[in-house]
Structure formats: structure tokens, C-alpha cells
Design a protein around this motif. Structure first.
Motif, PDB file in Angstrom:
ATOM      1  N   ILE A   1      -8.137   4.855   0.418  1.00 20.51           N
ATOM      2  CA  ILE A   1      -7.267   3.918   0.248  1.00 20.51           C
ATOM      3  C   ILE A   1      -6.342   4.165  -1.109  1.00 20.51           C
ATOM      4  CG2 ILE A   1      -6.886   1.285  -0.267  1.00 20.51           C
ATOM      5  CD1 ILE A   1      -9.454   0.850   1.092  1.00 20.51           C
TER       6      ILE A   1
ATOM      7  N   THR B   1      -4.753  -0.136  -5.590  1.00 21.38           N
ATOM      8  CA  THR B   1      -4.568  -1.261  -4.447  1.00 21.38           C
ATOM      9  C   THR B   1      -5.758  -2.004  -4.382  1.00 21.38           C
ATOM     10  OG1 THR B   1      -5.479   0.023  -2.595  1.00 21.38           O
ATOM     11  CG2 THR B   1      -2.893   0.079  -3.033  1.00 21.38           C
TER      12      THR B   1
ATOM     13  N   PHE C   1       0.803  -1.155   0.001  1.00 23.89           N
ATOM     14  CA  PHE C   1      -0.009   0.052   0.006  1.00 23.89           C
ATOM     15  C   PHE C   1       0.892   1.261  -0.009  1.00 23.89           C
ATOM     16  CE2 PHE C   1      -3.244  -2.827   0.687  1.00 23.89           C
ATOM     17  CZ  PHE C   1      -4.537  -2.384   0.584  1.00 23.89           C
TER      18      PHE C   1
END
Length: 215
Positions: free
Chosen positions: A146, A150, A3
Motif C-alpha cells: 500500500i 495512506t 491512494f
């Protein structure tokens, strides 16, 4: 780590047109350092504030040396404008480098005493890392969410209304890399309608990053 790597890549893409930057991460914090003095940091902060995956961000000064004396010399000068503008005062320190001879409460006490002598106010943050000491003021809210890319790939059906660009924004915020599909219906819809869709997607791409649009 995956991430963080994607987030660093997205940050680099967002500010690449402004100049060269060094981007690195340590303990869930990403550091973005301009490599020249002529870079517009206000514009860089604006671009970074729109990158999904960032909860908050701060501008910071790097102390010349990783010493308490250098921290004390840097903080009042770098934060002078903020220090003059507020009435409350607090110092917070984080010492991830345990070899640094002063503990966090000691840094707070020493720096707090110096600032209190010069300004009777403000909240100040200090970070002591393996690679340097940083002084920064209040944190600013980021876009959250986010990192885009990802959560896989998705297609968004995009029209000239408000629902589809909002849906695209929300999908990107959940980490999806988007491809846009627009159905043009001439003669019932005009070139202006398609141009509007392109303008909407450009607004969305400030947050969602690079997208391909199929018409």
C-alpha cells in the motif's frame, strides 16, 4: 483517488534526483514520462520497483501518432531485442479510447501479422489511451503493498539487529509513514553501533521513503 495521489507523490520523491518527469494517472495506471533525453531510465525503473503500492511496471514507447500505422511501425523496432530472445508469441491490446477506429482484436490481428512476418515469437502489449498509444513488453514485478502514508503514522524502535528493520519494512509496506527511535547506551554501545542503525535505515528508506530518526 487519494491512494493514487499519494502513490504519485511517492514515485516523484523516489526519482526526483534523476531529473524532471511528468507523472499522471488514468484508469488505475500511472504513467511516468521523462522530460529530457539524458535521464537514466534503468535507474528510474529500479527506484520505481521499490515504491510500495506498485504491483507491476513496464517500460514503454510512445507512438508518434495514435494510429494503427504508427503502432505497427513502433512495436517491431522498440521490442526488437526482446523479440529476438524468445520463442513464444502473443499480442494483447487494450483500447480505452472507444473512438479509436480499430477494436482490440483487430489491433492484435494486424500487429500480430506484421510481427510474425519479422519475428516468429513474443508477447506484446498495446495500449490506446485518450492521450496516446503505447507499446510495451513484459511487465516486471513491483514491491506491492500500500502507498506509504495512506495508513497513518507509526514509530519503530530500531536496533542493530535484523528484526527491527524487517518490522520497519513490513510496516511501511502496509502504508505506514515511519519515525525511527534508537536507544544508544554508551559506554556499553559504541558509535559504530549507531552508524550501523543509520545504514540499516537507509536500506529501509529505499522502500519506506523519508524517515526521521531520533536517538
Amino acid at each position: 483517488r487519494t491512494f493514487e495521489d499519494v502513490l504519485k507523490k511517492n514515485i516523484r520523491h523516489a526519482i526526483s534526483h534523476l531529473g524532471s518527469f511528468e507523472i499522471k494517472s488514468a484508469q488505475s495506471i500511472i504513467y511516468v514520462k521523462p522530460l529530457s533525453d539524458d535521464i537514466d531510465l534503468d535507474e528510474a525503473c529500479l527506484k520505481i520497483s521499490r515504491v510500495f503500492g506498485i504491483v507491476s511496471y513496464s517500460r514503454a514507447a510512445i507512438c508518434e501518432e495514435k494510429t494503427l500505422e504508427s503502432i505497427i511501425a513502433t512495436a517491431p523496432v522498440y521490442l526488437e531485442k526482446e523479440l529476438k530472445a524468445v520463442k513464444t508469441f502473443k499480442v494483447e491490446a487494450r483500447r480505452s479510447d472507444k473512438r479509436f477506429p480499430y477494436k482490440s482484436p483487430e489491433i492484435c490481428a494486424e500487429l500480430g501479422g506484421v510481427i510474425l512476418d519479422k519475428f516468429p515469437h513474443l508477447s506484446v502489449d498495446v495500449e490506446v489511451r485518450d492521450f496516446g498509444a503505447y507499446v510495451h513488453g513484459a511487465a516486471h514485478k513491483g514491491a506491492g503493498g500500500i502507498p506509504v502514508g495512506t495508513s497513518g503514522n507509526a514509530a519503530i524502535l530500531i536496533s542493530g539487529g535484523i528484526d527491527s528493520p524487517v518490522a520497519a519494512y513490513m510496516m511501511a509496506k502496509r502504508g505506514l509513514k515511519l519515525t525511527a527511535v534508537h536507544f544508544a547506551s554508551p559506554p556499553y554501545t559504541s558509535k559504530r553501533a549507531e552508524d550501523k542503525v543509520v545504514r540499516l535505515l537507509r536500506r529501509v528508506s529505499r522502500y519506506a521513503g523519508k524517515m526521521t530518526m531520533y536517538t
